[in-house]
Scaffold this active site. Sequence first.
Site, short mmCIF file in Angstrom:
data_model
loop_
_atom_site.label_atom_id
_atom_site.label_comp_id
_atom_site.label_asym_id
_atom_site.label_seq_id
_atom_site.Cartn_x
_atom_site.Cartn_y
_atom_site.Cartn_z
CB CYS A 152 47.29 25.86 32.50
SG CYS A 152 47.00 24.72 33.88
CB CYS A 180 44.87 26.07 36.86
SG CYS A 180 46.26 27.22 36.78
CB CYS A 217 48.69 24.67 38.70
SG CYS A 217 48.10 23.75 37.25
CB CYS A 237 44.15 28.62 52.51
SG CYS A 237 43.70 30.33 52.71
CB CYS A 268 50.72 25.98 34.22
SG CYS A 268 49.65 26.77 35.43
#
Length: 146
Positions: free
Chosen positions: A61, A58, A107, A132, A110
Amino acid sequence: MNTPDNTSKTSSVPVEKSDAQWREELTPEEYRVLRQAGTERPYTGEYWDTHTEGVYQCRACGSQLFTSREKFDSHCGWPSFWAPLAEGTVRYLHDRTMGMDRVEVRCANCDSHLGHVFEGEGYGTPTDQRFCINSISLRLVNPDEG
């Protein structure tokens, strides 16, 4: 779709930051996609056609979300994966914006917007799912970089 409920969490401590903190840490375009559920234009992102081995984290984070082993060429203009790295690394939300009925992927650590997951499109993948994901939501880390 066989997706975990919205309360799935990663094993790490969830990231909680104020809107001002996110705006300070992210570029305007990262903020638009990650925090405001925006979408980058197809075929413009850094990873849509990348075949480099590694782990996709991510961008907000640093949580590990996907690997190059699950990435496949869907020819849709965004990076596509047939599964996340592990159960609980992402969470799912029903998304009815823009006149569509979709499943948003965020995510789990976060709560940043990553993209959407679709199924039943006929790709020859083990899950028949296509995650996607916006390139700008990810950072590819080479396994040698540790």
